[in-house]
Design an enzyme around this catalytic site. Structure first.
Site, PDB file in Angstrom:
ATOM      1  N   SER A 566       0.843  -1.188   0.000  1.00  0.00           N
ATOM      2  CA  SER A 566       0.000   0.000   0.000  1.00  0.00           C
ATOM      3  C   SER A 566       0.883   1.244   0.000  1.00  0.00           C
ATOM      4  O   SER A 566       1.702   1.423  -0.900  1.00  0.00           O
ATOM      5  CB  SER A 566      -0.953  -0.034   1.192  1.00  0.00           C
ATOM      6  OG  SER A 566      -1.943   0.957   1.077  1.00  0.00           O
ATOM      7  N   HIS A 681      -7.764  -5.327  -0.761  1.00  0.00           N
ATOM      8  CA  HIS A 681      -6.464  -4.720  -0.467  1.00  0.00           C
ATOM      9  C   HIS A 681      -5.716  -5.602   0.532  1.00  0.00           C
ATOM     10  O   HIS A 681      -5.353  -5.179   1.631  1.00  0.00           O
ATOM     11  CB  HIS A 681      -6.696  -3.319   0.091  1.00  0.00           C
ATOM     12  CG  HIS A 681      -5.487  -2.442   0.070  1.00  0.00           C
ATOM     13  ND1 HIS A 681      -4.772  -2.166  -1.076  1.00  0.00           N
ATOM     14  CD2 HIS A 681      -4.864  -1.763   1.059  1.00  0.00           C
ATOM     15  CE1 HIS A 681      -3.775  -1.356  -0.792  1.00  0.00           C
ATOM     16  NE2 HIS A 681      -3.792  -1.099   0.505  1.00  0.00           N
TER      17      HIS A 681
END
Length: 707
Positions: A566, A681
């Protein structure tokens, strides 16, 4: 419930995004972005490219005895029946979501507290997500519950298709163990919901055109009554399209106080909060950089992330403080507030988490990155006193759950070599007792943890943890994996990981966690030091830690690998382009990499408060300077990276990873690429998928760093 904790804020602000033409990533003199076509996430041409790259990389990495053994080991760790069942207090019982070989998508189950504390709890299945997925022909991923408080068991079950943040909400009765017939159902959307009472919801969601922000969040809140069509819900609050989001939240305590709040996320860190009243919203004059952590005995618990001098007071409350606001006083005059101090940070100790029981406040801190925990009690004369809980040194501590119907709570303690432990606390007596301990998942008998410090380019001392063998040889040949995050005021602390232990440490690898600027380990100022155009200090800190490892002859570039996901994926992407000579392995996970178009990809517009914006010339210039996608050079001498992403990631999205890999391919630079479909994610939507992901990444690291 608090509107947003720091961790949920990070999750919520990295969600579904929409592209808006008002943002201009390119100057007229910029060359065209030839890989913009890969931004069509599910397009036929895009997916053909993805499938070809996946097949090529899998043929090279997902084969051989090393991969097979690592995959088997990873799955054994992830599916271990002895791993800890994380508890959550609800309606007087302990709830847990569990995945294993028989429950691939998982089950929600419950038991009593007394039963939970035994070696073999008497679990009762509440929701079988595998059966529900078959029934609905959907690949459901459980994303939690949103329950009425104090409640009679009514909750909204959040169901994600494949791990996306956008989800479907369905009303469920915990007492009957069934979905409510004719109950509330909210179709697939990025949405935020608060219960007003058992028949009324406040809902922020995609209501149609002009109701979603540039970040892909809803900014229109409507009131929906049971038994009425959703499209007849009545608007009660509206943010703006330039906000990150707008949504409702609720505060309740065991003494019967309650408040409904409406919040605008002006940017990622600044928010405007109002009381919901029948007469309309009433703005509460708390600082923009603050977080609400709950309510206890009519006192709203607020964390300050900036200095605050309330109107009419001579006192300034420093950033990092926790304060209390009297709800009734706030209702009478939400402008002139009179906070009472609960916690004030020191030069080394900073607040982290807060949660309330029936009569007390639980607060965790980091004291030079060492976990601490306290019980705070409010006296009759409105003074808050504290008692320190007995937490061993050299461990991280976090609040797992707190029971608002009594004073029980669970803390989790963990360390790199100390298996995770759950402690049952009683806030009334300020005592802790052992509840459950994870059995060791790897052999740590010959391992040791050190906390060292490196000096960054501007002289700042940057602490880092290193896990290595006791008989380490200081000859620069040790295979070393370093990671960090460096953003959004997220604190990175020691944590026990069976995956890291079995797949890396037990096999001779060294593991390094760097507490670089941008995080929250040393309070808000540590984070703010690396905001926007000051961000280079974050990347300098990381490189300085690596150089310190080289100077100490712990490792060398030949045996040095880095890994980040991320925002951490952006971190290692920048290190990849700025210092390619320093690494022999780079694992780039679900990353941001195109910083000139990040505002137009997925939820990128919500992170302008962290990164800056291309619409401001100085910030655009800096973003171009750090952007890994834009800084790749045809004549660059780069290590061969492993780039990982997921198609269903609707926070950062798979686009950054795709375009970066495509440009690497254009420049004839070697790379590995893995894009799985499900998982959102994360590393995968189920344990088998996660095991494959970790096996592939540690196979890559083994080949690159181990002789």
């Amino acid at each position: 419930m608090p509107l947003q904790s720091r961790s949920t804020a990070v999750l919520l602000a990295l969600s579904l995004g929409i592209s808006f033409g008002s943002l201009h990533a390119q100057n007229a003199t910029d060359p065209p972005d030839k890989y913009q076509w890969l931004e069509d996430v599910n397009g036929e041409r895009s997916m053909a490219w993805v499938n070809a790259e996946n097949a090529r990389s899998a043929k090279a990495l997902d084969v051989g005895p090393v991969y097979d053994k690592l995959a088997e080991t990873a799955l054994k760790v992830l599916e271990s029946p002895t791993r800890l069942p994380n508890p959550g207090f609800r309606v007087g019982e302990v709830y847990n979501t569990w995945q294993d070989a028989q429950h691939v998508r998982g089950i929600l189950r419950r038991t009593s507290l007394d039963s939970y504390l035994t070696d073999q709890p008497d679990w009762h299945t509440v929701i079988d997500y595998d059966a529900l997925a078959v029934q609905d022909n959907q690949k459901w991923v459980a994303h939690g519950l949103n329950c009425l408080y104090p409640g009679d068991g009514l909750c909204l079950v959040t169901l994600s298709a494949g791990g996306e943040d956008a989800a479907t909400e369905r009303e469920f009765d915990l007492k009957t163990g069934k979905f409510v017939e004719g109950g509330f159902v909210l179709p697939h959307s990025k949405q935020n919901i608060a219960w007003i009472d058992k028949d009324t919801l406040l809902v922020a969601r995609n209501w149609g055109p002009d109701t979603m922000t540039q970040s892909g969040y809803p900014f229109v809140v409507k009131l929906w009554k049971r038994g009425t069509p959703l499209d007849q819900a009545r608007e009660v609050f509206r943010g703006t399209p330039s906000d990150v989001s707008a949504g409702p939240g609720s505060l309740h305590d065991s003494q019967g106080h309650s408040a409904i709040l409406l919040e605008r996320g002006v940017d990622f860190f600044n928010r405007a909060v109002a009381l919901y009243t029948p007469e309309g919203p009433k703005k509460i004059s708390i600082p923009g950089k603050s977080e609400i952590h709950g309510m206890l005995d009519g006192q709203i618990i607020v964390e300050l992330n900036e200095d605050w001098k309330p109107d009419g007071l001579s006192t300034t409350f420093p950033q990092g403080s926790f304060v209390a606001l009297d709800l009734e006083a706030v209702k009478k005059d939400p402008t002139h507030l009179k906070p009472i101090v609960i916690f004030t940070p020191t030069a080394q100790e900073f607040g982290q988490e807060a949660a309330v029981t029936k009569n007390h406040l639980i607060l965790t801190t980091l004291d030079h990155v060492q976990g601490r925990a306290y019980v705070y009690t409010r006296s009759a004369n409105n003074v808050w006193t504290k008692k320190k809980l007995d937490i061993p040194d050299n461990l991280s501590v976090s609040i797992q759950t707190a029971n608002t119907s009594d004073d029980h709570f669970f803390l989790e303690t963990t360390g790199f070599l100390t298996p995770t432990t759950l402690l049952l606390g009683d806030a009334a007596t300020t005592t802790l007792k052992l509840a459950k301990t994870l059995p060791p998942q790897f052999d740590a008998s010959n391992l040791v943890v050190e906390q060292l410090r490196a000096t960054s380019t501007d002289g700042t001392k940057v602490p880092y943890f290193i896990v290595h063998r006791k008989d380490i040889k200081y000859d620069g040949t040790n295979p070393t994996l370093m990671t960090a995050y460096g953003g959004f005021q997220v604190s990175e602390t020691p944590r026990y990981s069976g995956i890291v232990g079995k797949l890396w440490l037990e096999r001779g690898g060294i593991y390094v966690l760097a507490n670089i600027r941008g995080g929250g380990e040393f309070g808000p100022a540590w984070h703010e030091a690396g905001l926007k155009t000051h961000r280079q200090v974050i990347y300098d800190d990381f490189a300085s830690v690596a150089k310190d490892l080289f100077v100490r002859k712990i490792t060398s570039p030949r045996h040095m690998g880095i890994q980040g996901g991320s925002n951490g994926g952006l971190l290692v992407g920048v290190e990849f382009t700025q210092h390619p000579e320093m690494w022999n392995a780079v694992v780039i996970q679900v990353p941001l990499l195109d910083m000139l178009r990040f505002e137009q990809i997925a939820a990128g517009a919500s992170w302008v408060g962290e990164y800056g914006t291309v619409t401001i010339p100085d910030e655009r210039k800096f973003l171009a300077y750090i952007s890994p996608y834009n800084q790749l050079k045809p004549d660059g001498n780069y290590p061969e990276p492993l780039i990982f992403t997921t198609t269903k990631d609707d926070r950062v999205g798979p686009v950054h990873a795709r375009k970066f890999a495509a440009k690497m391919e254009e420049f004839h630079k070697p790379f590995y690429y893995d894009e799985i479909v499900e998982g959102g994610h994360a590393a995968g939507a189920n344990l088998k998928e996660q095991a494959k992901t970790w096996a592939e990444q540690y196979t890559y690291l083994t080949r690159k760093l181990m002789d």
